[in-house]
Design a protein around this motif. Sequence first.
Motif, PDB file in Angstrom:
ATOM      1  N   ASN B 256      19.662  13.765  65.832  1.00 59.74           N
ATOM      2  CA  ASN B 256      19.306  14.095  67.217  1.00 59.74           C
ATOM      3  C   ASN B 256      19.376  12.827  68.066  1.00 59.74           C
ATOM      4  N   GLY B 257      20.543  12.232  68.118  1.00 61.16           N
ATOM      5  CA  GLY B 257      20.749  10.944  68.783  1.00 61.16           C
ATOM      6  C   GLY B 257      21.510  10.053  67.815  1.00 61.16           C
ATOM      7  N   ILE B 258      22.092   8.990  68.350  1.00 62.40           N
ATOM      8  CA  ILE B 258      22.833   8.066  67.482  1.00 62.40           C
ATOM      9  C   ILE B 258      21.852   7.044  66.915  1.00 62.40           C
ATOM     10  N   VAL B 259      21.844   6.937  65.618  1.00 69.11           N
ATOM     11  CA  VAL B 259      20.889   6.036  64.969  1.00 69.11           C
ATOM     12  C   VAL B 259      21.401   4.598  65.075  1.00 69.11           C
ATOM     13  N   VAL B 260      20.583   3.730  65.659  1.00 64.59           N
ATOM     14  CA  VAL B 260      20.937   2.302  65.733  1.00 64.59           C
ATOM     15  C   VAL B 260      19.750   1.469  65.247  1.00 64.59           C
ATOM     16  N   ASP B 261      20.064   0.233  64.872  1.00 65.06           N
ATOM     17  CA  ASP B 261      18.986  -0.680  64.488  1.00 65.06           C
ATOM     18  C   ASP B 261      18.474  -1.403  65.741  1.00 65.06           C
ATOM     19  N   GLU B 262      17.663  -2.410  65.550  1.00 66.15           N
ATOM     20  CA  GLU B 262      17.077  -3.105  66.706  1.00 66.15           C
ATOM     21  C   GLU B 262      18.095  -3.986  67.440  1.00 66.15           C
ATOM     22  N   VAL B 271      30.745  -0.704  65.944  1.00 71.89           N
ATOM     23  CA  VAL B 271      30.351   0.367  66.869  1.00 71.89           C
ATOM     24  C   VAL B 271      28.868   0.242  67.177  1.00 71.89           C
ATOM     25  N   TYR B 272      28.569   0.179  68.470  1.00 75.33           N
ATOM     26  CA  TYR B 272      27.202   0.033  68.967  1.00 75.33           C
ATOM     27  C   TYR B 272      26.873   1.244  69.847  1.00 75.33           C
ATOM     28  N   ALA B 273      25.595   1.475  70.088  1.00 79.30           N
ATOM     29  CA  ALA B 273      25.214   2.537  71.024  1.00 79.30           C
ATOM     30  C   ALA B 273      24.022   2.046  71.840  1.00 79.30           C
ATOM     31  N   ALA B 274      23.910   2.572  73.062  1.00 81.12           N
ATOM     32  CA  ALA B 274      22.805   2.157  73.942  1.00 81.12           C
ATOM     33  C   ALA B 274      22.462   3.284  74.908  1.00 81.12           C
ATOM     34  N   GLY B 275      21.212   3.288  75.365  1.00 83.40           N
ATOM     35  CA  GLY B 275      20.779   4.231  76.399  1.00 83.40           C
ATOM     36  C   GLY B 275      20.072   5.447  75.833  1.00 83.40           C
ATOM     37  N   ASP B 276      20.016   6.487  76.661  1.00 80.89           N
ATOM     38  CA  ASP B 276      19.244   7.692  76.325  1.00 80.89           C
ATOM     39  C   ASP B 276      19.570   8.277  74.960  1.00 80.89           C
ATOM     40  N   PHE B 280      16.653   4.545  68.208  1.00 79.60           N
ATOM     41  CA  PHE B 280      16.694   3.113  67.908  1.00 79.60           C
ATOM     42  C   PHE B 280      15.506   2.703  67.040  1.00 79.60           C
ATOM     43  N   TYR B 281      15.663   1.563  66.383  1.00 78.99           N
ATOM     44  CA  TYR B 281      14.527   1.034  65.629  1.00 78.99           C
ATOM     45  C   TYR B 281      13.639   0.275  66.605  1.00 78.99           C
ATOM     46  N   ASP B 282      12.449   0.811  66.832  1.00 78.90           N
ATOM     47  CA  ASP B 282      11.528   0.181  67.773  1.00 78.90           C
ATOM     48  C   ASP B 282      10.634  -0.790  67.005  1.00 78.90           C
ATOM     49  N   VAL B 283      10.867  -2.079  67.229  1.00 81.07           N
ATOM     50  CA  VAL B 283      10.116  -3.081  66.467  1.00 81.07           C
ATOM     51  C   VAL B 283       8.625  -3.031  66.807  1.00 81.07           C
ATOM     52  N   LEU B 284       8.279  -2.458  67.956  1.00 83.07           N
ATOM     53  CA  LEU B 284       6.869  -2.421  68.344  1.00 83.07           C
ATOM     54  C   LEU B 284       6.095  -1.319  67.626  1.00 83.07           C
ATOM     55  N   VAL B 285       6.790  -0.273  67.192  1.00 78.17           N
ATOM     56  CA  VAL B 285       6.080   0.763  66.431  1.00 78.17           C
ATOM     57  C   VAL B 285       6.508   0.775  64.959  1.00 78.17           C
ATOM     58  N   GLY B 286       7.493  -0.053  64.636  1.00 73.49           N
ATOM     59  CA  GLY B 286       7.932  -0.161  63.237  1.00 73.49           C
ATOM     60  C   GLY B 286       8.596   1.106  62.731  1.00 73.49           C
ATOM     61  N   VAL B 316      17.098  -9.077  69.598  1.00 72.33           N
ATOM     62  CA  VAL B 316      16.441  -7.825  69.216  1.00 72.33           C
ATOM     63  C   VAL B 316      16.046  -7.049  70.472  1.00 72.33           C
ATOM     64  N   PHE B 317      16.162  -5.735  70.433  1.00 74.80           N
ATOM     65  CA  PHE B 317      15.666  -4.904  71.527  1.00 74.80           C
ATOM     66  C   PHE B 317      14.167  -4.707  71.325  1.00 74.80           C
ATOM     67  N   GLU B 318      13.402  -5.226  72.277  1.00 74.67           N
ATOM     68  CA  GLU B 318      11.939  -5.108  72.197  1.00 74.67           C
ATOM     69  C   GLU B 318      11.451  -4.794  73.596  1.00 74.67           C
ATOM     70  N   TRP B 319      10.941  -3.601  73.812  1.00 77.79           N
ATOM     71  CA  TRP B 319      10.760  -3.146  75.181  1.00 77.79           C
ATOM     72  C   TRP B 319       9.647  -2.120  75.270  1.00 77.79           C
ATOM     73  N   VAL B 320       8.812  -2.248  76.290  1.00 74.94           N
ATOM     74  CA  VAL B 320       7.835  -1.195  76.575  1.00 74.94           C
ATOM     75  C   VAL B 320       8.331  -0.475  77.822  1.00 74.94           C
ATOM     76  N   SER B 321       8.688   0.779  77.678  1.00 79.27           N
ATOM     77  CA  SER B 321       9.292   1.508  78.800  1.00 79.27           C
ATOM     78  C   SER B 321       8.219   2.054  79.744  1.00 79.27           C
ATOM     79  N   SER B 322       8.659   2.361  80.959  1.00 77.47           N
ATOM     80  CA  SER B 322       7.784   3.007  81.965  1.00 77.47           C
ATOM     81  C   SER B 322       8.529   4.176  82.563  1.00 77.47           C
TER      82      SER B 322
END
Lengths: 77, 412
Positions: B256-262, B271-276, B280-286, B316-322
């Motif tokens: 249900n989405g393209i699986v990517v690492d951090e 091949v990379y993917a980004a956006g909605d 993704f692997y969210d390093v903040l929630v592990g 690394v992608f490390e982000w708190v979204s709003s």
Amino acid sequence: MNMATSDTNHDQGSIRLRQTNASTPAPRVRHVDQLPEETLTTVLTLLEGETRVASNEHDLIEGETIVFTDYYTVSRS
Amino acid sequence: MTEYVIIGDGISGSSAAETIREEDPDSSITVITDEGEPLYNRILIKEHAKGKLPEAPISIHDEEWYEERDIELSLNTHVVTVDTDEHVVRTHEKDDIPYDKLLIATGGTPTQLPVENSDAEGIHHFWTFQDARKIRESAEAADDAVIVGAGLLGIDFAAVCGSQDVDGKFLMRGDRWWRYALSADGAEIMHEGMRGVGVEPVFDSGVSEFEVDAEGHVEAAIDANGDRYPCDFAGVAIGLTFNTEFLRDTDIEQDNGIVVDEFMQTNVEDVYAAGDLTRFYDVLVGDQAQNGSWGSAKEQGRVAGINMAADDEAEVFEWVSSYSITHFDFPFLSFGHPTIGDDYAERRYSDTEWRRIAFIDGKVVGGVLIGDLSAQSKLKQLMREQRVVADQADVLLEKQVDLDNLAPTQEQ
Ligand SMILES: Cc1cc2nc3c(=O)[nH]c(=O)nc-3n(C[C@H](O)[C@H](O)[C@H](O)COP(=O)(O)OP(=O)(O)OC[C@H]3O[C@@H](n4cnc5c(N)ncnc54)[C@H](O)[C@@H]3O)c2cc1C
């Protein structure tokens, strides 16, 4: 949140957010969700009625419109 | 010279293109989009549909922006397949575009309701600028609306009805709006906001069929209980289907989405993917996570661009979204992952002020603030710091949060 205008001291002068309407021409229009974290915090602090904001880290530019619960124009004075 | 191909010119694709040009000035960059216009402000198209904002300020890039940066932009070009062995992207016109590094940034398409007449005239989905133009025109001429989809995008339809003086019925499946993130207390504030703009929430409902007139224009929605809601405008926002059709012949992992690492890398080399559309692997929630917001998509595009240009795991992608709702006279902001907690704390402060914080293993992983947003930066900071604080939730629910009132962090 009902403040129509507010000011802050800033190293490049003070910043005001003034309620405006959308038809006012602006060099840039951003929704609050497009603001970098520090700018968002600055904008919220100004709208909450603070007149001084400790941080001067923001990327607001003169004349731009910020879309929040109203439209606000940024001015430096 | 490295050849980069980016599929999608939304904020994630565009932000990647800009970053790659800065990081790798001599490379070749191609951006392909099936839309007819370059990057625009997808968040603000709702203000256009509301009749408040003209078109001009919604555009972000014109075609010159790409020329100045020597980025090849292909508008109105739909990618139909990708061959990851041959490193080639094929378009609907059967052009083959070779790549060394590929970014998939194709976002999603609103899901259609699987009910009769769901594609009738007057029934709208909301994703593109073209959608916004049609919604604006249709809402200007409408008297009665039905809205389906009790989530963040459904409420934009409610706001359009409010601004365009259309009486709306907001049909929801459960007993409240965004039931996965809000309790009854928080939701009631939002319901009042809707009523304030002339949109009535209808609970335990949902559309089972649309009725159309002789011209095929919607004239009513029938809900699950058999109740009939006359309407000449309908807004459907029940979710997104990710645009990954063109990857069907690849081994790119999807869940249900393209699986990517951090680092925004898929399981397939180059091949990379980004956006909605990423999981993704969210390093903040592990853990793997998803997010559909402008800031997150932009940052994922930037981080993908850095790593693609470095040909390395450089950032690394490390982000708190709003994600905010700004349609009512009180503000609403959700951050992080407000629906995935194993524990929650919440408080209501007044008729328009409420806060809820989601925790996993005692750490803040998201939340929702209504009315008073003053705590948002502190709560996001705690999320970034991954501090165990759930046992001190009272401090975080104080109207004015003072992080100094938290007990010092113990060694874990
Ligand atoms: C009405 C609305 C209101 C919103 N409000 C907010 C808000 O208030 N705050 C917030 O943070 N976020 C909001 N969002 C969400 C935000 O806009 C998105 O999260 C963000 O734009 C996603 O960017 P993206 O680059 O991942 O995808 P997209 O912007 O969807 O871009 C993907 C692009 O790829 C193209 N594409 C797809 N398939 C192909 C193909 N096969 N070939 C070529 N091109 C293809 C698409 O046409 C599209 O142009 C809103 C979205 C909408 C629609």
